[in-house]
Design an enzyme around this catalytic site. Structure first.
Site, PDB file in Angstrom:
ATOM      1  N   TYR A 282       1.202 -19.785  19.387  1.00  0.00           N
ATOM      2  CA  TYR A 282       0.539 -18.532  19.006  1.00  0.00           C
ATOM      3  C   TYR A 282       0.703 -18.269  17.496  1.00  0.00           C
ATOM      4  O   TYR A 282      -0.263 -17.945  16.799  1.00  0.00           O
ATOM      5  CB  TYR A 282       1.157 -17.403  19.841  1.00  0.00           C
TER       6      TYR A 282
ATOM      7  N   ASN B 169       3.506 -11.295  12.941  1.00  0.00           N
ATOM      8  CA  ASN B 169       4.850 -11.664  12.439  1.00  0.00           C
ATOM      9  C   ASN B 169       5.234 -13.058  12.920  1.00  0.00           C
ATOM     10  O   ASN B 169       6.068 -13.719  12.310  1.00  0.00           O
ATOM     11  CB  ASN B 169       5.867 -10.609  12.859  1.00  0.00           C
ATOM     12  N   HIS B 170       4.606 -13.528  14.005  1.00  0.00           N
ATOM     13  CA  HIS B 170       4.993 -14.832  14.548  1.00  0.00           C
ATOM     14  C   HIS B 170       4.484 -16.007  13.700  1.00  0.00           C
ATOM     15  O   HIS B 170       4.877 -17.140  13.956  1.00  0.00           O
ATOM     16  CB  HIS B 170       4.574 -14.924  16.013  1.00  0.00           C
TER      17      HIS B 170
HETATM   18  C1  15L Z   1       2.827 -10.050  18.645  1.00  0.00           C
HETATM   19  O1  15L Z   1       2.206 -10.704  17.807  1.00  0.00           O
HETATM   20  C2  15L Z   1       2.259  -9.774  19.983  1.00  0.00           C
HETATM   21  O2  15L Z   1       0.846  -9.665  19.952  1.00  0.00           O
HETATM   22  C3  15L Z   1       2.865  -8.570  20.635  1.00  0.00           C
HETATM   23  O3  15L Z   1       2.518  -8.604  21.991  1.00  0.00           O
HETATM   24  C4  15L Z   1       4.372  -8.510  20.463  1.00  0.00           C
HETATM   25  O4  15L Z   1       4.964  -9.525  21.198  1.00  0.00           O
HETATM   26  C5  15L Z   1       4.726  -8.607  18.997  1.00  0.00           C
HETATM   27  O5  15L Z   1       4.128  -9.721  18.398  1.00  0.00           O
HETATM   28  C6  15L Z   1       6.236  -8.684  18.739  1.00  0.00           C
HETATM   29  O6  15L Z   1       6.681  -9.571  18.017  1.00  0.00           O
HETATM   30  O7  15L Z   1       6.942  -7.802  19.210  1.00  0.00           O
END
Ligand code: 15L
Length: 280
Positions: free
Chosen positions: A144, A120-121
């Site tokens: 990331y 989602n990031h």
């Molecule tokens: C992610 O992409 C991470 O890998 C996970 O650790 C969480 O932080 C998650 O997103 C999130 O957005 O909650």
């Protein structure tokens, strides 16, 4: 997901990278029913190696080690890499160089399908008030997130140029239940995630697809209609846990930036802009 849309050939070699990580650990026991004999890879061995699973130690930054992992494989589920925000060196090595090595060694080995754990990031700077599909421009909220957008672009390249069927899953937050208000919108249960893995590994229509890794959340910010079109029928419902998530939320300090954007704390970390100056 209907069985006729997804027929699994249990004899094929399927590699799971990042097997010792959180998502790998939650999904391996569920994957076993559909794909016995998974080949697991990571920098450290999973503590709970199960009968039938094989472990091949590999560092994503080392192409020869990745070549050994994917040799003879039909498919790869690529969960490996750095799973949160990190320094540029960490992200560059694990998620940019590492992701390239994975796709390139998979191509050389004749791998047919890759499921890539995007996040989602990759779109975390969209405001929570907007509902987005998978066709929007990426708006990463972190280094990331940029690396996940890179992985999606790499997936498109290897699908178009080399004919590998690539499914990128913009995973929300995986776990038994949503742990706060933000996660009510982006939560996915391990069972639902395995359903999406299976679509990526089996569905005949997949060429290159981006799907949201989310359960059936009434508070979702994402239009996941493509996943539904491919037979996804999530059973998890974030709303069933609303009271618990709200109770957890009140324990958290308000985040005037992160609370505006889908990526939450990933968006507010190192933020030097004005919220008003971020796009719609
Ligand atoms: C992610 O992409 C991470 O890998 C996970 O650790 C969480 O932080 C998650 O997103 C999130 O957005 O909650």
């Amino acid at each position: 997901m209907t069985n006729d849309a997804t027929r699994s050939d249990q004899s094929r070699r399927i590699v799971l990278t990042g097997a010792a990580g959180g998502v790998g650990t939650m999904t391996r026991p569920l994957l076993e029913a559909f794909y016995p004999g998974l080949v697991l890879s990571d920098r450290v061995a999973p503590k709970d190696l199960r009968p039938g699973e094989t472990f091949v130690k590999a560092d994503l930054t080392k192409p020869d080690e990745i070549a050994a992992v994917v040799r003879g494989a039909h498919d790869v589920i690529h969960l490996g890499g750095h799973s949160v925000e990190g320094s540029w060196d960490q992200i560059l090595n694990a998620n940019i160089v590492g992701c390239y090595n994975l796709f390139e060694e998979a191509r050389k080995a004749g791998v047919k399908r890759i499921v890539f754990a995007s996040s989602n990031h990759a779109v975390g700077f969209y405001p929570r008030k907007r509902k987005i599909g998978t066709d929007v421009t990426v708006r990463p909220d972190s280094r990331y997130g940029v690396s996940k957008a890179f992985g999606e672009a790499l997936g498109a390249l290897y699908a178009d140029k080399h004919g590998i069927a690539v499914t990128c899953l913009r995973i929300g937050n995986v776990g038994p239940k949503p742990i706060d208000l933000r996660r009510l919108s982006i939560w996915i249960s391990p069972d639902d995630l395995v359903q999406l893995f299976r679509i990526g590994l089996e569905h005949p229509e997949v060429h290159f697809d981006i799907l949201y890794g989310a359960s059936d959340n009434a508070a979702s910010w994402w239009d996941n209609s493509r996943a539904w079109q491919l037979g996804y029928r999530p059973t998890g419902r974030g709303e069933d846990y609303r009271a618990e998530a709200e109770a957890e939320q009140v324990k958290l300090a308000p985040d005037p930036v992160g609370d505006v954007f889908q990526g939450g704390a990933f968006a507010s970390a190192e933020f030097t802009n004005d919220v008003e100056r971020c796009g719609p």
